[in-house]
Design an enzyme around this catalytic site. Structure first.
Site, mmCIF file in Angstrom:
data_model
loop_
_atom_site.group_PDB
_atom_site.id
_atom_site.type_symbol
_atom_site.label_atom_id
_atom_site.label_comp_id
_atom_site.label_asym_id
_atom_site.label_seq_id
_atom_site.Cartn_x
_atom_site.Cartn_y
_atom_site.Cartn_z
ATOM 1 N N GLU A 1 0.851 -1.204 0.000
ATOM 2 C CA GLU A 1 0.000 0.000 0.000
ATOM 3 C C GLU A 1 0.876 1.240 0.000
ATOM 4 O O GLU A 1 1.995 1.191 0.489
ATOM 5 C CB GLU A 1 -0.812 0.078 1.307
ATOM 6 C CG GLU A 1 -1.825 -0.990 1.468
ATOM 7 C CD GLU A 1 -2.388 -1.004 2.895
ATOM 8 O OE1 GLU A 1 -1.985 -0.152 3.722
ATOM 9 O OE2 GLU A 1 -3.215 -1.870 3.153
ATOM 10 N N LYS B 1 2.423 4.454 1.512
ATOM 11 C CA LYS B 1 2.611 4.934 2.877
ATOM 12 C C LYS B 1 2.265 6.422 2.857
ATOM 13 O O LYS B 1 3.029 7.243 2.346
ATOM 14 C CB LYS B 1 4.060 4.719 3.329
ATOM 15 C CG LYS B 1 4.270 5.093 4.776
ATOM 16 C CD LYS B 1 5.618 4.602 5.260
ATOM 17 C CE LYS B 1 5.795 4.779 6.744
ATOM 18 N NZ LYS B 1 5.623 6.147 7.230
ATOM 19 N N ASP C 1 1.867 10.082 3.948
ATOM 20 C CA ASP C 1 2.647 10.901 4.875
ATOM 21 C C ASP C 1 1.732 11.900 5.570
ATOM 22 O O ASP C 1 1.636 13.064 5.193
ATOM 23 C CB ASP C 1 3.757 11.621 4.105
ATOM 24 C CG ASP C 1 4.803 12.178 5.044
ATOM 25 O OD1 ASP C 1 4.782 11.825 6.238
ATOM 26 O OD2 ASP C 1 5.643 12.970 4.584
ATOM 27 N N TYR D 1 -6.476 2.295 6.627
ATOM 28 C CA TYR D 1 -5.700 1.151 6.137
ATOM 29 C C TYR D 1 -5.676 -0.047 7.085
ATOM 30 O O TYR D 1 -4.932 -0.997 6.858
ATOM 31 C CB TYR D 1 -4.273 1.550 5.791
ATOM 32 C CG TYR D 1 -3.587 2.349 6.869
ATOM 33 C CD1 TYR D 1 -3.301 1.783 8.093
ATOM 34 C CD2 TYR D 1 -3.249 3.682 6.659
ATOM 35 C CE1 TYR D 1 -2.693 2.510 9.091
ATOM 36 C CE2 TYR D 1 -2.635 4.424 7.649
ATOM 37 C CZ TYR D 1 -2.358 3.831 8.863
ATOM 38 O OH TYR D 1 -1.764 4.556 9.847
ATOM 39 N N LYS E 1 11.073 2.901 2.529
ATOM 40 C CA LYS E 1 11.108 4.353 2.344
ATOM 41 C C LYS E 1 11.831 4.686 1.043
ATOM 42 O O LYS E 1 12.939 4.203 0.809
ATOM 43 C CB LYS E 1 11.845 5.019 3.525
ATOM 44 C CG LYS E 1 11.172 4.799 4.871
ATOM 45 C CD LYS E 1 9.909 5.614 5.015
ATOM 46 C CE LYS E 1 10.042 6.879 5.720
ATOM 47 N NZ LYS E 1 10.293 7.180 6.994
ATOM 48 N N CYS F 1 29.782 35.127 19.358
ATOM 49 C CA CYS F 1 28.368 34.792 19.141
ATOM 50 C C CYS F 1 27.685 35.907 18.361
ATOM 51 O O CYS F 1 27.729 37.064 18.771
ATOM 52 C CB CYS F 1 27.670 34.586 20.483
ATOM 53 S SG CYS F 1 25.882 34.410 20.296
ATOM 54 N N CYS G 1 24.999 37.714 20.810
ATOM 55 C CA CYS G 1 25.316 38.507 21.993
ATOM 56 C C CYS G 1 26.764 38.974 22.015
ATOM 57 O O CYS G 1 27.197 39.612 22.970
ATOM 58 C CB CYS G 1 25.021 37.699 23.261
ATOM 59 S SG CYS G 1 26.156 36.317 23.491
ATOM 60 N N CYS H 1 27.943 29.248 22.055
ATOM 61 C CA CYS H 1 28.054 30.506 22.777
ATOM 62 C C CYS H 1 28.089 30.128 24.262
ATOM 63 O O CYS H 1 27.253 29.358 24.731
ATOM 64 C CB CYS H 1 26.839 31.356 22.462
ATOM 65 S SG CYS H 1 26.614 32.714 23.595
ATOM 66 N N CYS I 1 22.847 34.700 26.945
ATOM 67 C CA CYS I 1 22.708 35.077 25.528
ATOM 68 C C CYS I 1 21.229 35.088 25.159
ATOM 69 O O CYS I 1 20.507 34.109 25.383
ATOM 70 C CB CYS I 1 23.449 34.063 24.661
ATOM 71 S SG CYS I 1 23.073 34.191 22.913
HETATM 72 S S1 IVH Z 1 0.094 0.167 8.902
HETATM 73 C C1 IVH Z 1 0.802 -1.988 12.871
HETATM 74 N N1 IVH Z 1 -0.336 1.278 6.564
HETATM 75 O O1 IVH Z 1 3.170 5.008 8.858
HETATM 76 C C2 IVH Z 1 0.858 -1.357 11.520
HETATM 77 N N2 IVH Z 1 0.704 2.580 8.236
HETATM 78 O O2 IVH Z 1 5.840 4.562 9.947
HETATM 79 C C3 IVH Z 1 0.617 0.085 11.572
HETATM 80 N N3 IVH Z 1 1.190 4.883 7.565
HETATM 81 O O3 IVH Z 1 2.224 4.812 12.234
HETATM 82 C C4 IVH Z 1 0.701 0.868 10.388
HETATM 83 N N4 IVH Z 1 0.379 4.736 5.537
HETATM 84 O O4 IVH Z 1 0.887 6.346 10.678
HETATM 85 C C5 IVH Z 1 0.166 1.444 7.795
HETATM 86 N N5 IVH Z 1 -0.802 2.136 4.449
HETATM 87 C C6 IVH Z 1 -0.324 2.305 5.678
HETATM 88 C C7 IVH Z 1 0.227 3.537 6.110
HETATM 89 C C8 IVH Z 1 0.733 3.630 7.409
HETATM 90 C C9 IVH Z 1 0.955 5.537 6.436
HETATM 91 C C10 IVH Z 1 1.855 5.467 8.754
HETATM 92 C C11 IVH Z 1 1.206 5.136 10.071
HETATM 93 C C12 IVH Z 1 2.271 4.458 10.883
HETATM 94 C C13 IVH Z 1 3.505 4.964 10.225
HETATM 95 C C14 IVH Z 1 4.678 4.037 10.480
#
Ligand code: IVH
Length: 703
Positions: free
Chosen positions: A114, A116, A118, A245, A336, A430, A433, A454, A459
């Protein structure tokens, strides 16, 4: 209209508006015009105004809660919200798959990949299909109750859909768990990520800029900042959205149980949740790597920012077998994507003085768009780094930004050097200061010895930083005490350390620039309210090196009061699990300084709470468990039996002879051969005073 008629019409309208909200906000596929929708919505709202008895929590009109809150209530999640471990390469993905296979020998492994997202992790609790609580992740066990804020998101169903919507699913999504579709459990937690769309973020920042407000660094910060608002009417104006998710706690499913993640996602979708727009089903490492690459290609088109791919085991039975570490599931991992980079011109270098006095060179850049936001400043870390990378003003530099990390200059594009660049002269004093600076140990392993600091504790930059840190939400949380105010208070000489915040009067602050009467009163209210904060916040707020919020909590668990912590010895501190020598020394040094002792006395006089609500005598008790003590000689006040009883109550053992297994020798007057032996073996030796300190303040411990 009779009440009965109103009730019937209300139910009809609520159902229609709910269905259109779903079509618009979840499916992004509206079936009526905005005008027609507005008409329905207005009729519903008017009806509720005439018959207020018809308003229920799940009515689609109830998006903005009542009066602003004064603080968020803590809520405990029914099952913990864990995090994910990270991987950064194909090889690490392979290792992960091998690891899981070793945990599940012979089992065929199926994975779901899936995006991830942000954003900010949230938990939604439904009871009998109605949204009861929405909360932040917090520390994983307890989060902030942000229900009112989350209710402003139209894509969060207030009431789950119970009808069978399998017809709405495309054939490819034919559910594998038809039994669960449309089933509403008695209690269910769903987990997801709240985000601000890239477009919404750009618009929000443009608006803020126009009215002179500070802009957000990226969509994630903007989402976090929005969810932290105590006034849900402000949140309602932010274009927040979410993706669900996964599940947390679930109870009351009539014999059915979730068995596969893909089926769960379909089920969640059938209940009205927005689920990831694209997922991949993989059966091998090769398929996983291909899915990760495909997601990387696609992700720039998503409305939200993604910083990676999440790989999850599909089968719930296998997930259960694989289990969890303390922090993360063993059956899932985040991949990542490499940080995004850009090239831009280094226009100049400024020096920032932090609250610990550290001088950080900051790159002033020609603004460049990178990973979702415009970057005009980036850190250059320290003088040494600047010299090592031979970074000159006028250079074209490469900058990098990874997720939440502050953008950094990682190098010079030497091929673009013209010869007109100039070497930056690191200041000799510094810049804030003009005080002396000295090379000192850094606060982290990476910058040990390379940081210029410093050395003037007064300061203004340091004082400002300390005030800001004290007031920050993660620390003592003084409402209104942000960067701008901290800087004004220091500039006008109203505040020299955090204790001065508690002597401010309305007259003294109302004269400050841009300080209206209302903000002045609010700030003073915030200051007053901060006197009763939990002790760990205060400990963290003091800004002692190496003492972050986590360590502060550990300390507050182990000591009953700030006074006990102040009296603690190096030995006593290192007895606490996860408190090492560096932290312990930093604490002892800090409390040893006279100006800090005076600061504490002024905070006490101001009426701040010094007692720890987290104090757990058992945590202190555990510190003696497995430890062996030997008593020798005559102690000044304690009888031998008293000392022995103290040791045993605290979980320790008393022995009569000294060996290399002895942890402590408590020596009094006329201690003889046992003391000598202890000295020879290097066993720790304490006098009565040291022993009493080790026992930890005595709070709640019976002798
Ligand atoms: S599953 C126990 N699925 O990423 C499993 N997390 O770095 C829990 N996140 O805390 C997470 N997209 O806030 C899962 N498709 C996804 C996600 C996801 C974003 C975030 C989530 C988690 C963090 C971990």
């Amino acid at each position: 209209m009779t009440h009965k008629e109103a009730e019937t019409r209300h139910a009809e309208l609520a159902e229609q508006v709910r269905a259109h909200d779903y079509a618009y906000y979840v499916l992004a596929n509206p079936t009526i015009s905005d005008q027609d929708y507005d008409r329905l919505y207005r009729e519903l709202a008017d009806l509720e105004q005439k018959f207020p008895g018809l308003i229920t929590v799940e009515s689609p009109t109830q998006t903005v809660g009542g009066a602003p809150l004064t603080e968020f209530r803590p809520v405990q999640h029914l099952t913990p919200m864990r995090s994910l471990d990270n991987t950064y390469s194909q090889a690490e993905v392979r290792e992960f798959v091998d690891r899981v296979q070793r945990l599940l020998p012979g089992e065929p492994l199926e994975w779901i990949v899936e995006p991830k997202v942000d954003g900010i992790a949230i938990n939604l609790r439904y009871e009998k299909g109605v949204l009861i609580i929405g909360a932040t992740r917090g520390d994983g066990t307890t989060g902030d109750d942000i229900t009112a804020n989350l209710k402003t998101l139209r894509s969060i169903p207030r009431k789950l859909k119970s009808h069978d919507v399998s017809l709405e699913l495309k054939p490819a999504e034919t559910p594998r768990l038809p039994g669960l579709l449309g089933t509403i459990p008695d209690v269910m937690e769903v987990r997801g990520e709240v985000f601000l769309t890239r477009a919404g973020f750009a618009k929000l920042n443009a608006e803020r800029k126009k009215v002179g407000e500070e802009t957000f660094a990226n969509p994630r910060n903007a989402a976090a900042g929005s969810l932290k608002q105590l006034d849900s009417s402000i949140v309602a104006k932010r274009p927040l959205d979410l993706v669900i998710y996964g599940l947390g706690f679930v109870e009351g499913l009539d014999g059915e149980s979730p068995q596969r993640h893909d089926a769960v996602l379909n089920w969640l979708k059938s209940l009205g949740f927005k689920t990831p727009e694209k997922t991949w089903h993989c059966r091998s490492v090769e398929e996983l790597i291909a899915a990760i690459a495909e997601l990387d290609e696609l992700r720039s088109q998503f409305v939200y920012e993604t910083d990676g791919a999440v790989i999850k085991l599909n089968s719930y039975a296998l997930r259960e077998k694989a289990g969890f570490t303390s922090k993360a599931p063993r059956w899932a991992i985040a991949y990542k994507y490499a940080a995004e980079q850009a090239e831009t011109k280094l226009e100049g270098i400024t020096i920032q003085v932090g609250r610990t006095g550290a001088l950080t060179p900051v790159a002033e850049l020609t603004p460049v768009f990178l990973a979702g936001s415009t970057i005009s400043r980036a850190t250059l870390h320290n003088a040494e780094e600047l010299r090592r990378k031979d970074i000159r003003i006028g250079d074209i530099v490469t900058i990098e930004k990874a997720g939440e990390v502050i953008p950094a200059v990682i190098g010079v594009v030497l091929t673009r050097r013209t010869g007109n660049e100039s070497v930056f002269e690191f200041p000799k004093t510094c810049p804030e200061c003009a005080g002396p600076i000295a090379r000192s140990v850094g606060t982290s392993a990476e910058n040990a010895g390379v940081v210029w600091r410093c050395t003037n504790p007064d300061c203004p930059a340091q004082v400002r930083g300390r005030i800001e840190h004290w007031c920050s939400r993660g620390a003592v949380d003084v409402e209104g005490g942000g960067e701008v105010l901290a800087s004004q208070l220091v500039k006008h000489g109203l505040v020299r350390d955090v204790s001065d915040l508690y002597t401010l009067t309305f007259d003294s602050i109302a004269r400050l620039d841009r300080m209206g009467e209302k903000s002045a009163r609010n700030f003073l209210k915030g200051v007053e309210a901060s006197k009763t904060r939990e002790l760990w916040r205060l400990i963290f707020g003091l800004g002692i090196w190496h003492v972050g919020a986590g360590v502060a909590k550990l300390l507050a668990r182990s000591f009953a009061s700030l006074d006990d912590l102040q009296r603690a010895s190096l030995e006593q501190l290192t007895e606490i699990d996860d408190v090492g020598g560096v932290i312990a020394k930093s604490l002892v040094d800090w409390f040893g300084e006279e100006r800090n002792q005076q600061l504490i006395e002024r905070l006490r006089a101001a009426g701040l709470n010094f007692q720890s609500a987290l104090y757990d005598p058992k945590a202190a008790l555990r510190s003696f468990s497995g430890k062996t003590f030997v008593l020798t000689g005559t102690l000044p006040t304690l009888k031998r039996e008293e000392a022995a009883s103290k040791i045993e109550t605290l979980g320790g053992k008393v022995s009569s002879s000294v060996s290399k297994n002895t942890d402590y020798v408590i020596a009094g007057e006329e201690a003889g051969s046992k003391l000598e032996k202890a000295q020879k073996l290097g066993v720790r030796i304490l006098d009565e005073d040291g022993f009493l300190k080790l026992c930890g303040g005595g709070g709640g411990i019976e002798t």
